[in-house]
Design a protein around this motif. Structure first.
Motif, PDB file in Angstrom:
ATOM      1  N   ILE A 145       4.030  -1.625   9.494  1.00 30.92           N
ATOM      2  CA  ILE A 145       4.282  -0.942   8.226  1.00 30.92           C
ATOM      3  C   ILE A 145       5.787  -0.808   8.027  1.00 30.92           C
ATOM      4  CG2 ILE A 145       3.951   1.179   6.886  1.00 30.92           C
ATOM      5  CD1 ILE A 145       1.413   1.673   8.585  1.00 30.92           C
ATOM      6  N   TRP A 146       6.256  -1.385   6.917  1.00 31.95           N
ATOM      7  CA  TRP A 146       7.652  -1.226   6.531  1.00 31.95           C
ATOM      8  C   TRP A 146       7.684  -0.247   5.360  1.00 31.95           C
ATOM      9  CZ3 TRP A 146       5.880  -6.091   8.011  1.00 31.95           C
ATOM     10  CH2 TRP A 146       6.550  -6.685   9.075  1.00 31.95           C
ATOM     11  N   LEU A 147       8.193   0.957   5.596  1.00 36.11           N
ATOM     12  CA  LEU A 147       8.263   1.978   4.559  1.00 36.11           C
ATOM     13  C   LEU A 147       9.413   1.672   3.600  1.00 36.11           C
ATOM     14  CD1 LEU A 147       7.698   5.108   6.799  1.00 36.11           C
ATOM     15  CD2 LEU A 147       6.054   4.059   5.235  1.00 36.11           C
ATOM     16  N   GLY A 148       9.189   1.945   2.306  1.00 37.20           N
ATOM     17  CA  GLY A 148      10.219   1.748   1.299  1.00 37.20           C
ATOM     18  C   GLY A 148      10.415   0.301   0.886  1.00 37.20           C
ATOM     19  N   ARG A 149       9.515  -0.581   1.300  1.00 41.88           N
ATOM     20  CA  ARG A 149       9.651  -2.008   0.967  1.00 41.88           C
ATOM     21  C   ARG A 149       8.455  -2.459   0.142  1.00 41.88           C
ATOM     22  NH1 ARG A 149      13.485  -4.557   4.415  1.00 41.88           N
ATOM     23  NH2 ARG A 149      13.333  -6.207   2.854  1.00 41.88           N
ATOM     24  N   ARG A 150       8.723  -3.198  -0.911  1.00 45.14           N
ATOM     25  CA  ARG A 150       7.649  -3.778  -1.724  1.00 45.14           C
ATOM     26  C   ARG A 150       7.333  -5.189  -1.259  1.00 45.14           C
ATOM     27  NH1 ARG A 150       6.627  -0.478  -5.884  1.00 45.14           N
ATOM     28  NH2 ARG A 150       8.301   0.874  -6.614  1.00 45.14           N
ATOM     29  N   ARG A 151       8.332  -5.877  -0.751  1.00 44.59           N
ATOM     30  CA  ARG A 151       8.134  -7.216  -0.199  1.00 44.59           C
ATOM     31  C   ARG A 151       9.306  -7.536   0.713  1.00 44.59           C
ATOM     32  NH1 ARG A 151      10.426 -11.663  -2.085  1.00 44.59           N
ATOM     33  NH2 ARG A 151      12.030 -11.468  -3.651  1.00 44.59           N
ATOM     34  N   ILE A 152       9.078  -8.478   1.614  1.00 43.18           N
ATOM     35  CA  ILE A 152      10.109  -8.948   2.526  1.00 43.18           C
ATOM     36  C   ILE A 152      10.021 -10.464   2.523  1.00 43.18           C
ATOM     37  CG2 ILE A 152      10.941  -8.997   4.902  1.00 43.18           C
ATOM     38  CD1 ILE A 152       9.633  -6.246   5.303  1.00 43.18           C
ATOM     39  N   ARG A 185       0.846  -1.180   0.000  1.00 42.82           N
ATOM     40  CA  ARG A 185       0.000   0.000   0.000  1.00 42.82           C
ATOM     41  C   ARG A 185       0.888   1.239   0.000  1.00 42.82           C
ATOM     42  NH1 ARG A 185      -4.843  -0.560   3.832  1.00 42.82           N
ATOM     43  NH2 ARG A 185      -4.728  -2.413   2.608  1.00 42.82           N
ATOM     44  N   PRO A 186       1.121   1.851  -1.177  1.00 46.93           N
ATOM     45  CA  PRO A 186       1.986   3.027  -1.235  1.00 46.93           C
ATOM     46  C   PRO A 186       1.475   4.162  -0.344  1.00 46.93           C
ATOM     47  CG  PRO A 186       1.486   2.211  -3.431  1.00 46.93           C
ATOM     48  CD  PRO A 186       0.599   1.474  -2.482  1.00 46.93           C
ATOM     49  N   ARG A 187       2.416   4.863   0.268  1.00 44.63           N
ATOM     50  CA  ARG A 187       2.098   6.014   1.120  1.00 44.63           C
ATOM     51  C   ARG A 187       2.872   7.212   0.600  1.00 44.63           C
ATOM     52  NH1 ARG A 187       0.377   5.350   6.526  1.00 44.63           N
ATOM     53  NH2 ARG A 187      -0.541   3.307   6.789  1.00 44.63           N
ATOM     54  N   GLY A 188       2.157   8.174   0.081  1.00 46.18           N
ATOM     55  CA  GLY A 188       2.803   9.389  -0.429  1.00 46.18           C
ATOM     56  C   GLY A 188       3.802   9.104  -1.536  1.00 46.18           C
ATOM     57  N   GLY A 189       3.493   8.150  -2.419  1.00 51.44           N
ATOM     58  CA  GLY A 189       4.377   7.828  -3.523  1.00 51.44           C
ATOM     59  C   GLY A 189       5.523   6.899  -3.156  1.00 51.44           C
ATOM     60  N   VAL A 190       5.615   6.509  -1.888  1.00 53.44           N
ATOM     61  CA  VAL A 190       6.667   5.607  -1.422  1.00 53.44           C
ATOM     62  C   VAL A 190       6.046   4.232  -1.185  1.00 53.44           C
ATOM     63  CG1 VAL A 190       8.305   5.167   0.441  1.00 53.44           C
ATOM     64  CG2 VAL A 190       7.901   7.513  -0.327  1.00 53.44           C
TER      65      VAL A 190
END
Length: 121
Positions: free
Chosen positions: A81-88, A59-64
């Protein structure tokens, strides 16, 4: 018509009982791990929690990019919420994890940003 309703009630009752049992199993697992519960965890203090991931969503937040997961321990749900991550790798629904961090509140939802995590199962 009565028989159909009876089967539906039995199905719903069976599902509710299995959900209750899952919650009890998670609570027992958390108690045995020495971690606190989500329901009892204070906001804005360092906590260590353990539970099962219910959902994992990009779920992108502010384009990130932001990877969000719901952690459930049988008492309550916490959004991770892990910011800057698409998957882990390893972060998927049904996995049990232990997380460390500080809980905050955003839009009346308890969240933990960028928690340290350990896959436990």
């Amino acid at each position: 018509m009565g028989e159909g309703r009876s089967r539906l009630r039995q199905s719903i009752s069976s599902w509710a009982n299995s959900s209750d049992q899952h919650a009890r199993d998670l609570q027992a697992s958390v108690a045995g791990s020495g971690c606190g519960t989500i329901a009892a965890a204070p906001d804005r203090e360092h906590v260590v929690l353990q539970g099962s991931l219910r959902t994992v969503t990009l779920r992108p937040r502010g384009g990130v990019p932001a990877l969000e997961a719901e952690l459930y321990d049988g008492t309550q749900v916490l959004t991770l919420i892990w910011l800057g991550r698409r998957r882990i790798a390893g972060i998927a629904p049904g996995r049990e994890v232990r997380v460390e961090g500080r809980i905050g509140v955003q839009d009346n939802t308890r969240v933990m940003f960028n928690p340290r995590y350990e896959l436990t199962s």
